[in-house]
Write a protein that holds these residues in place. Structure first.
Motif, mmCIF file in Angstrom:
data_model
loop_
_atom_site.group_PDB
_atom_site.id
_atom_site.type_symbol
_atom_site.label_atom_id
_atom_site.label_comp_id
_atom_site.label_asym_id
_atom_site.label_seq_id
_atom_site.Cartn_x
_atom_site.Cartn_y
_atom_site.Cartn_z
ATOM 1 N N ASP A 155 0.822 -1.207 0.000
ATOM 2 C CA ASP A 155 0.000 0.000 0.000
ATOM 3 C C ASP A 155 0.861 1.264 0.000
ATOM 4 N N ALA A 156 1.942 1.255 0.771
ATOM 5 C CA ALA A 156 2.833 2.421 0.825
ATOM 6 C C ALA A 156 3.502 2.658 -0.526
ATOM 7 N N ILE A 157 3.946 1.599 -1.165
ATOM 8 C CA ILE A 157 4.584 1.729 -2.481
ATOM 9 C C ILE A 157 3.571 2.223 -3.508
ATOM 10 N N TYR A 158 2.365 1.695 -3.462
ATOM 11 C CA TYR A 158 1.315 2.138 -4.392
ATOM 12 C C TYR A 158 1.048 3.633 -4.223
ATOM 13 N N ARG A 159 0.889 4.069 -2.975
ATOM 14 C CA ARG A 159 0.622 5.492 -2.736
ATOM 15 C C ARG A 159 1.803 6.361 -3.185
ATOM 16 N N ALA A 160 3.011 5.886 -3.028
ATOM 17 C CA ALA A 160 4.174 6.652 -3.475
ATOM 18 C C ALA A 160 4.204 6.772 -4.994
ATOM 19 N N VAL A 161 3.897 5.670 -5.686
ATOM 20 C CA VAL A 161 3.953 5.659 -7.148
ATOM 21 C C VAL A 161 2.768 6.402 -7.766
ATOM 22 N N LYS A 162 1.576 6.167 -7.271
ATOM 23 C CA LYS A 162 0.366 6.715 -7.894
ATOM 24 C C LYS A 162 -0.040 8.089 -7.356
ATOM 25 N N GLU A 163 0.259 8.370 -6.096
ATOM 26 C CA GLU A 163 -0.239 9.597 -5.480
ATOM 27 C C GLU A 163 0.875 10.512 -4.975
ATOM 28 N N ALA A 164 2.129 10.124 -5.182
ATOM 29 C CA ALA A 164 3.293 10.878 -4.696
ATOM 30 C C ALA A 164 3.202 11.124 -3.191
ATOM 31 N N GLN A 165 2.624 10.175 -2.473
ATOM 32 C CA GLN A 165 2.506 10.252 -1.010
ATOM 33 C C GLN A 165 3.709 9.527 -0.434
ATOM 34 N N ILE A 166 4.570 10.244 0.274
ATOM 35 C CA ILE A 166 5.857 9.680 0.677
ATOM 36 C C ILE A 166 5.959 9.307 2.151
ATOM 37 N N ASP A 167 5.041 9.756 2.990
ATOM 38 C CA ASP A 167 5.172 9.526 4.432
ATOM 39 C C ASP A 167 5.221 8.043 4.789
ATOM 40 N N ASP A 168 4.354 7.240 4.185
ATOM 41 C CA ASP A 168 4.317 5.811 4.519
ATOM 42 C C ASP A 168 5.577 5.080 4.066
ATOM 43 N N ILE A 169 6.142 5.488 2.938
ATOM 44 C CA ILE A 169 7.396 4.883 2.482
ATOM 45 C C ILE A 169 8.510 5.211 3.470
ATOM 46 N N GLY A 187 9.072 -6.281 2.719
ATOM 47 C CA GLY A 187 8.505 -4.969 2.394
ATOM 48 C C GLY A 187 9.557 -3.882 2.381
ATOM 49 N N TRP A 188 10.497 -3.962 3.336
ATOM 50 C CA TRP A 188 11.582 -2.984 3.390
ATOM 51 C C TRP A 188 12.448 -3.083 2.136
ATOM 52 N N LEU A 189 12.762 -4.303 1.719
ATOM 53 C CA LEU A 189 13.558 -4.496 0.502
ATOM 54 C C LEU A 189 12.833 -3.947 -0.733
ATOM 55 N N ALA A 190 11.523 -4.135 -0.782
ATOM 56 C CA ALA A 190 10.743 -3.608 -1.907
ATOM 57 C C ALA A 190 10.752 -2.078 -1.892
ATOM 58 N N ALA A 191 10.621 -1.474 -0.704
ATOM 59 C CA ALA A 191 10.666 -0.012 -0.606
ATOM 60 C C ALA A 191 12.049 0.512 -0.989
ATOM 61 N N ASP A 192 13.090 -0.175 -0.559
ATOM 62 C CA ASP A 192 14.453 0.209 -0.925
ATOM 63 C C ASP A 192 14.640 0.099 -2.438
ATOM 64 N N ASN A 193 14.076 -0.927 -3.036
ATOM 65 C CA ASN A 193 14.140 -1.089 -4.486
ATOM 66 C C ASN A 193 13.425 0.063 -5.194
ATOM 67 N N LEU A 194 12.290 0.497 -4.637
ATOM 68 C CA LEU A 194 11.583 1.637 -5.226
ATOM 69 C C LEU A 194 12.490 2.861 -5.253
ATOM 70 N N LEU A 195 13.229 3.096 -4.174
ATOM 71 C CA LEU A 195 14.150 4.237 -4.152
ATOM 72 C C LEU A 195 15.188 4.126 -5.269
ATOM 73 N N ALA A 196 15.697 2.917 -5.489
ATOM 74 C CA ALA A 196 16.675 2.716 -6.562
ATOM 75 C C ALA A 196 16.055 3.027 -7.924
ATOM 76 N N LEU A 197 14.817 2.583 -8.148
ATOM 77 C CA LEU A 197 14.137 2.857 -9.417
ATOM 78 C C LEU A 197 13.890 4.349 -9.595
ATOM 79 N N LEU A 198 13.511 5.014 -8.511
ATOM 80 C CA LEU A 198 13.266 6.455 -8.576
ATOM 81 C C LEU A 198 14.555 7.228 -8.819
ATOM 82 N N THR A 199 15.653 6.724 -8.288
ATOM 83 C CA THR A 199 16.948 7.365 -8.516
ATOM 84 C C THR A 199 17.380 7.191 -9.959
ATOM 85 N N GLU A 200 17.167 5.985 -10.485
ATOM 86 C CA GLU A 200 17.608 5.659 -11.841
ATOM 87 C C GLU A 200 16.796 6.410 -12.892
ATOM 88 N N SER A 201 15.470 6.292 -12.842
ATOM 89 C CA SER A 201 14.625 6.931 -13.857
ATOM 90 C C SER A 201 13.155 6.832 -13.446
#
Length: 172
Positions: free
Chosen positions: A65-79, A111-125
């Motif tokens: 849910d936190a990753i979805y909100r970060a990707v779709k709604e730019a909501q960063i607090d839960d991440i 879940g932490w690893l998935a959130a960390d992976n999201l940061l890597a994807l956001l850093t890359e592109s």
């Protein structure tokens, strides 16, 4: 049991989002039970790093849910809350530098690893993190096409459906 999802092989953060998908029977969710969690952990080679139990399933749902909100709604607090549950420890070994995820509560590791992976994807592109353009599809993908213009998670399924619908509309 084999992973029943129609789209596999995305980076960990997007693969977690893709535990929900549409079928002819409507919205499906791999994480409705511990058996589905076990399948997801095995698909992502995490089965030997954490247990497939109810506590891990609930933590993974919160992460999804936190990753979805970060990707779709730019909501960063839960991440950020999720990421605060662990850290990367860097060390030098005989084989070279090593980064080790340290997550004190093992139920939060996937879940932490998935959130960390999201940061890597956001850093890359960040613009390459996309949701399938088909209106009935809920799947995500990381666009690795040369020009970044990919629209569907799969040309063979959603892309062909969209093209067929346009053709039908044009010829009726």
């Amino acid at each position: 049991m084999a992973d029943p999802r129609p789209h596999l092989g995305e980076p960990l953060a997007l693969d977690l989002l893709n535990t929900r998908w549409m079928s002819g029977d409507g919205l499906q969710d791999l994480l409705t039970n511990v058996e589905g969690l076990h399948i997801w952990l095995r698909t992502n080679n995490l089965h030997d790093r954490c247990g497939a139990d109810e506590q891990t399933r609930e933590a993974l749902l919160a992460a999804r849910d936190a990753i979805y909100r970060a990707v779709k709604e730019a909501q960063i607090d839960d991440i950020n809350t999720l990421l605060s549950r662990g850290a990367i420890r860097r060390s030098l070994t005989d084989d070279g530098p090593r980064d080790t995820a340290e997550v004190p509560e093992s139920c939060w590791l996937p879940g932490w690893l998935a959130a960390d992976n999201l940061l890597a994807l956001l850093t890359e592109s960040p613009s390459r993190i996309k949701q399938c353009a088909h209106p009935q599809c809920v799947l995500f993908f990381y666009d690795t096409s040369k020009n970044g213009a990919r629209r569907w998670h799969s040309m063979a399924t959603c892309g062909n459906r969209a093209k067929a619908a346009r053709h039908y509309a044009k010829n009726t």
